[in-house]
Design a protein around this motif. Sequence first.
Motif, PDB file in Angstrom:
ATOM      1  N   LEU A 123     -59.816   9.249 -24.811  1.00 34.92           N
ATOM      2  CA  LEU A 123     -60.736   9.532 -23.716  1.00 34.92           C
ATOM      3  C   LEU A 123     -60.669  10.990 -23.286  1.00 34.92           C
ATOM      4  O   LEU A 123     -61.570  11.493 -22.633  1.00 34.92           O
ATOM      5  N   GLY A 124     -59.587  11.668 -23.629  1.00 34.59           N
ATOM      6  CA  GLY A 124     -59.411  13.058 -23.243  1.00 34.59           C
ATOM      7  C   GLY A 124     -58.036  13.533 -23.681  1.00 34.59           C
ATOM      8  O   GLY A 124     -57.338  12.864 -24.447  1.00 34.59           O
ATOM      9  N   MET A 125     -57.659  14.691 -23.160  1.00 37.65           N
ATOM     10  CA  MET A 125     -56.379  15.267 -23.524  1.00 37.65           C
ATOM     11  C   MET A 125     -55.674  15.774 -22.270  1.00 37.65           C
ATOM     12  O   MET A 125     -56.316  16.296 -21.352  1.00 37.65           O
ATOM     13  N   GLU A 126     -54.394  15.602 -22.216  1.00 42.69           N
ATOM     14  CA  GLU A 126     -53.570  16.064 -21.098  1.00 42.69           C
ATOM     15  C   GLU A 126     -52.612  17.130 -21.610  1.00 42.69           C
ATOM     16  O   GLU A 126     -51.936  16.945 -22.634  1.00 42.69           O
ATOM     17  N   VAL A 127     -52.587  18.257 -20.916  1.00 42.56           N
ATOM     18  CA  VAL A 127     -51.689  19.347 -21.287  1.00 42.56           C
ATOM     19  C   VAL A 127     -50.750  19.625 -20.125  1.00 42.56           C
ATOM     20  O   VAL A 127     -51.192  19.939 -19.019  1.00 42.56           O
ATOM     21  N   GLU A 128     -49.457  19.501 -20.368  1.00 40.51           N
ATOM     22  CA  GLU A 128     -48.446  19.778 -19.353  1.00 40.51           C
ATOM     23  C   GLU A 128     -47.279  20.499 -20.017  1.00 40.51           C
ATOM     24  O   GLU A 128     -46.483  19.892 -20.737  1.00 40.51           O
ATOM     25  N   GLY A 129     -47.219  21.798 -19.796  1.00 39.81           N
ATOM     26  CA  GLY A 129     -46.188  22.582 -20.451  1.00 39.81           C
ATOM     27  C   GLY A 129     -46.364  22.566 -21.956  1.00 39.81           C
ATOM     28  O   GLY A 129     -47.433  22.852 -22.490  1.00 39.81           O
ATOM     29  N   ASP A 130     -45.292  22.210 -22.641  1.00 33.03           N
ATOM     30  CA  ASP A 130     -45.335  22.136 -24.104  1.00 33.03           C
ATOM     31  C   ASP A 130     -45.796  20.779 -24.612  1.00 33.03           C
ATOM     32  O   ASP A 130     -45.922  20.579 -25.822  1.00 33.03           O
ATOM     33  N   CYS A 131     -46.042  19.858 -23.689  1.00 37.48           N
ATOM     34  CA  CYS A 131     -46.457  18.496 -24.079  1.00 37.48           C
ATOM     35  C   CYS A 131     -47.976  18.390 -24.065  1.00 37.48           C
ATOM     36  O   CYS A 131     -48.615  18.586 -23.026  1.00 37.48           O
ATOM     37  N   ILE A 132     -48.561  18.108 -25.214  1.00 33.57           N
ATOM     38  CA  ILE A 132     -50.000  17.875 -25.335  1.00 33.57           C
ATOM     39  C   ILE A 132     -50.200  16.439 -25.807  1.00 33.57           C
ATOM     40  O   ILE A 132     -49.739  16.063 -26.888  1.00 33.57           O
ATOM     41  N   SER A 133     -50.843  15.630 -24.982  1.00 42.64           N
ATOM     42  CA  SER A 133     -51.000  14.214 -25.302  1.00 42.64           C
ATOM     43  C   SER A 133     -52.462  13.804 -25.195  1.00 42.64           C
ATOM     44  O   SER A 133     -53.249  14.412 -24.464  1.00 42.64           O
ATOM     45  N   LEU A 134     -52.822  12.757 -25.932  1.00 43.64           N
ATOM     46  CA  LEU A 134     -54.170  12.207 -25.893  1.00 43.64           C
ATOM     47  C   LEU A 134     -54.241  11.092 -24.851  1.00 43.64           C
ATOM     48  O   LEU A 134     -53.354  10.241 -24.782  1.00 43.64           O
ATOM     49  N   ILE A 135     -55.291  11.101 -24.064  1.00 46.76           N
ATOM     50  CA  ILE A 135     -55.525  10.020 -23.106  1.00 46.76           C
ATOM     51  C   ILE A 135     -56.282   8.914 -23.833  1.00 46.76           C
ATOM     52  O   ILE A 135     -57.430   9.110 -24.246  1.00 46.76           O
TER      53      ILE A 135
END
Length: 462
Positions: free
Chosen positions: A243-255
């Motif tokens: 559904l989207g992408m979340e970026v937090e620091g070095d962590c990139i994850s798919l929603i």
Amino acid sequence: MNAPIRSLPLAAQSSKPLAPSLERWRLRMYLTLLVADLLCILGGFFMARAVYQMAWPATLLMMEAQLLLPVYTTIALYQSTYSIKALLEPRFAIKRALLALLVASALLIFVTFYAKSTAYFSRVTFTLGLLFSGAAMVAFRLALLWLVRLTWGPRVVNVLLINDGGPEVKLSNSLVIDAAEHGLLADTTDPHNLDRLGRYLQNMDRVVVSCSVARRPAWVFVLRAAGVRGEVVSGSLQKLAPLGMEVEGDCISLIVSTGPLGLRARAVKRAFDLAVAGTALFVLAPVLLLVALAIKLEDRGPIFFTQRRLGRGNRFFQMLKFRSMKVEGADADGNRSASRGDDRVTAVGRFLRRTSLDELPQLINVLIGDMSVVGPRPHALGSQAGDKLFWEVDGHYWNRHALRPGLTGLAQVRGFRGATDHENDLRGRLRADLEYISRWSPYRDVMILLRTLRVMVHQKAF
């Protein structure tokens, strides 16, 4: 439909862009709608005075309209009344405009009430003014959107799809070009190549590139440098459907999942549940007492029957029902569905099932938060369609538990009730449940509840 470009366009040979800019045109349409809305409000109140009192508008009446204008404008802008979607979908455009008008008028009445100014307002004239204003806004939107469709067609945004050897993609109302055929390269070492590509991208609201994995980083770099909204197709992600992408620091994850309703929507639905369930329990208290007495007098057994069922988030809860079967025939897991002529059902229970009165104790489940008034009906764990458990028939079955289960639901008012002798009996109600979750609205809850009153007595209850 897709509009593929077969030959080398002028954009590759001259300074002319591939498509005219639609951004300024959209801004003019938004401004046109806004000005038209303000004129509709002023004209509506003007007509109200003329029709009701057969006179020219008084200063006070026009002051009401003038007070309404800034409130309406603020609310309309806040809830996307002037947006791309409003230029594409007449129903959305009309709904948002009328909702903004109703909220603005309610706020104006609220403020004037506390300012003790309502005594000077004519209620009939104010109501007529709102009706005339709303009718004029609807008529103007229908005419404008018809003109937009006639002049510009179904496309109000420029979408460019560049095929560069990646997965096959189809986008409605897009311009489609083949990168190799047009000599387009994601090469940042040649200014002439970037100029060539830049003329293709000019005036584009959205650029989608389908390329191989190896060329994705280069296209990402080029699209970012061009300052456009760029997207790169990833065939490996299609099965995940993120559904989207979340970026937090070095962590990139798919929603990959999210709740179907936001906080505001959940609050509205819960308030509706409490209001309906609380009122129903109070009004139906005599009926509940009579049913309880009838069950007790028939065989001296317990009044209620509780059964473990799956609720929101696939979590178990204890669902309440009036007992309609003999005590020794109770089935806690629902391994055996009731059938026509079932010898386990009592005489009182048969009447309760036929009239759906056995479901009334679930109003208590609604009050304590296990259930909702409207939602997918909770099923017993052992329920089967044909000779398979429900979740064995269709893996999407678990998705129906994204919301609280309901006393009634879209599947029930469409006739999907009773025994599930065949697998298709489940698939029909599952489609309805998933449609309800994806298209929930307060209005739909009210309509389903009203339609339930017509199907409470049905022939499929055994």
